[in-house]
Design a protein around this motif. Sequence first.
Motif, PDB file in Angstrom:
ATOM      1  N   LEU A 294       0.838  -1.208   0.000  1.00  0.00           N
ATOM      2  CA  LEU A 294       0.000   0.000   0.000  1.00  0.00           C
ATOM      3  C   LEU A 294       0.873   1.258   0.000  1.00  0.00           C
TER       4      LEU A 294
ATOM      5  N   VAL B 143       0.860   3.993  -3.116  1.00  0.00           N
ATOM      6  CA  VAL B 143       0.408   5.363  -2.877  1.00  0.00           C
ATOM      7  C   VAL B 143       1.573   6.351  -2.965  1.00  0.00           C
TER       8      VAL B 143
ATOM      9  N   PRO C 229       4.279   7.021  -6.805  1.00  0.00           N
ATOM     10  CA  PRO C 229       3.794   7.989  -7.808  1.00  0.00           C
ATOM     11  C   PRO C 229       3.600   9.387  -7.224  1.00  0.00           C
ATOM     12  N   ALA C 230       3.117   9.458  -5.966  1.00  0.00           N
ATOM     13  CA  ALA C 230       2.863  10.762  -5.368  1.00  0.00           C
ATOM     14  C   ALA C 230       4.164  11.553  -5.222  1.00  0.00           C
TER      15      ALA C 230
ATOM     16  N   TYR D 183       6.810  11.213  -6.940  1.00  0.00           N
ATOM     17  CA  TYR D 183       7.253  11.583  -8.295  1.00  0.00           C
ATOM     18  C   TYR D 183       6.517  12.837  -8.754  1.00  0.00           C
ATOM     19  N   ALA D 184       5.195  12.841  -8.560  1.00  0.00           N
ATOM     20  CA  ALA D 184       4.405  14.010  -8.974  1.00  0.00           C
ATOM     21  C   ALA D 184       4.831  15.257  -8.208  1.00  0.00           C
ATOM     22  N   LEU D 185       5.128  15.099  -6.924  1.00  0.00           N
ATOM     23  CA  LEU D 185       5.448  16.258  -6.090  1.00  0.00           C
ATOM     24  C   LEU D 185       6.872  16.764  -6.301  1.00  0.00           C
TER      25      LEU D 185
ATOM     26  N   ILE E  64      -4.960  -0.359   5.952  1.00  0.00           N
ATOM     27  CA  ILE E  64      -5.192   1.072   5.722  1.00  0.00           C
ATOM     28  C   ILE E  64      -4.777   1.871   6.961  1.00  0.00           C
TER      29      ILE E  64
ATOM     30  N   GLY F 193      -1.048   2.015   7.361  1.00  0.00           N
ATOM     31  CA  GLY F 193      -0.440   2.907   6.378  1.00  0.00           C
ATOM     32  C   GLY F 193      -0.237   4.321   6.907  1.00  0.00           C
ATOM     33  N   THR F 194      -0.991   4.694   7.946  1.00  0.00           N
ATOM     34  CA  THR F 194      -0.854   6.052   8.469  1.00  0.00           C
ATOM     35  C   THR F 194       0.525   6.288   9.080  1.00  0.00           C
TER      36      THR F 194
ATOM     37  N   ILE G 224       2.930   6.032   5.216  1.00  0.00           N
ATOM     38  CA  ILE G 224       2.754   6.731   3.945  1.00  0.00           C
ATOM     39  C   ILE G 224       3.288   8.179   3.922  1.00  0.00           C
ATOM     40  N   PRO G 225       2.958   9.016   4.919  1.00  0.00           N
ATOM     41  CA  PRO G 225       3.532  10.375   4.862  1.00  0.00           C
ATOM     42  C   PRO G 225       5.060  10.350   4.841  1.00  0.00           C
TER      43      PRO G 225
ATOM     44  N   ILE H 156       6.343   9.220   1.353  1.00  0.00           N
ATOM     45  CA  ILE H 156       6.272  10.238   0.297  1.00  0.00           C
ATOM     46  C   ILE H 156       7.394  11.260   0.481  1.00  0.00           C
TER      47      ILE H 156
ATOM     48  N   ARG I 148      10.350  11.745  -2.157  1.00  0.00           N
ATOM     49  CA  ARG I 148      10.388  13.041  -2.834  1.00  0.00           C
ATOM     50  C   ARG I 148      11.802  13.628  -2.765  1.00  0.00           C
TER      51      ARG I 148
END
Lengths: 278, 301
Positions: A85, A89, A92-93, A95-97, A145, A148-149, A152-153, A156, A160
């Motif tokens: 997960l 999540v 890609p995020a 990469y976008a940021l 889920i 993941g908290t 995940i932050p 990312i 990044r």
Amino acid sequence: MTSRLERSRALRWLCTLAMVAALVVLLFPIYAVIVGSFESTETLFSGTYYWLPHGATLDNFRTVIQAQSGNVLTSLIVGVGTAVLALVVAVPAAYALSKYRLRFTVIVVSSLLICQIVPSIVLATSLFIIFHWIHLVNTYPGLIIADGTYAIPFAILVLRAFFFSLPNEVIHAARVDGASEWQTFLLIVVPLARSAVITVAVFAFLNGWGDFIFALTVLNGATIVPITLGIYTYLGNYSTDWGAVMASAAFAMVPAAVMLVIAQRYIASGLTAGSVVG
Amino acid sequence: MSAGRRHRLAGWLFLSPAILYILFAFALPIVYNVLLSFEQTSPATIADLTAPFAGLANYRFVLNDPTSREAIVHTFEFTAGSLIGQFIIGFALALLFTLRFPGRTLGRTLVIVPWLLPLIVTGVIFKFLFQLEGGAVNQLLMDIGLASHPIDWLDDPNLSLWTILIANIWLGVPFFTLLLYSALQDVPVEVKEAALVDGAGPWQRLRLVIVPIILPVIEVTFLLGFVFTVKVFDLVIALTGGGPANATQLITTWSYNLSFQEFSFGEGAALNNVLLILAMVCAPMYLLLSRGSLRRSAGAA
């Protein structure tokens, strides 16, 4: 001259001695678990602490393998699920940021930083009732889920920081060769970022594996029991089966040990990258 | 569709899972927690998403309930004590590791180990070590003659807060060591040498030269340490469960107790919001310290 040299050599060994003393204190609990897991019930309840191994029995492991193997499997599923997960999540995020000029980038990154501050008990209380409503209590997806908290932050932000170090020319070259945005991401960017991706996956796995608070709250039955909950149930108010506790704690430490060996070089850099975001 | 628009669209598609996740797993629970704190919940209302409006009753309860107030005070004491202990030990170790001596590389790797263990495992191990009879801590104190009889680390209400504090300091030292060590690595050698030439002693060099340079990292470390420590839950649940007589009850453990043991989710949510506000106090400073990363605009590939 010789005396000075000798003095500096003595000082060096003094430093080593200080470090060893600190490590003994930091690592003693782990030693105690390993030794304790092989001790007999009589030794553990003798009222005396034995500094050195006092006996060698496999009884505790026999008990625990019988009682906890299912729970170990559960924790593996949760750990792998959390890692998957987090990657789906976060990669890609991140990469976008880092490589796309989007409005609200600052807002999204700020909210990720804020998310890291939110205490898990706050989320657990609400998620329990929300999950109850949408039937995610007592399910793997619900627990994953929630777990993941943690991951995940952090994931990312670490990824990044890593993507910023990827030269834009690589991405341009892929585009010139006719690759789509998705192909560029999947075939060029992700392979280049593999060390950072591994770091993030390792941490997410350890988060899922070691989670206790969400397991205690969003699971409320005997159907899904991770090893962390399994250990907790051994702790009684008046009597604790220390042999079983030690053996299951030893099991719960294995992934951390494996990860330390496999991903050792990534861990320190990953930790600092995620923390000192400045 | 123009290339520019397609590019932007791709960016948003890459970002969308994360945005959905943040909305579902962070924003929704936080908002719902606020709603819950104004509701009159009971075991019967758990099956429903909403309960009757309760006004400020839950907050009034939290501010008047002696255990909630104790939990808030304990959280402050526990956090302050942890940060001070972790910083002193962590900084000393970080300084040690900047020196050259045999075994430092291996030592640096091993220091991280406690940080990788599941927190509940750390909790149960400490419970074992702090046992009244047959615990390693009491055995050591008696072996070296510092105590004549076993100390009741876990069940003496005057001691138990110290016990969870010691365990938590142990837990946080690796993190402090690691961050402070990496900051010390970045102090330019010339700066240290210049201070040496000026005749500064080790203490002066540390206080006047090194600490000012690494101050931003010290701030970040304290900030993150604060955030970690106000969240601590597993360790205390395993060690003392908040007892004896609520002597180690923290906001987190008492909130868990209110919601999941007494099924007063409204009261638990109100206490959660106290914790959230407490944790969020450092959010502006965190964002400020992270401004470099925030400002860093997209590389625009």
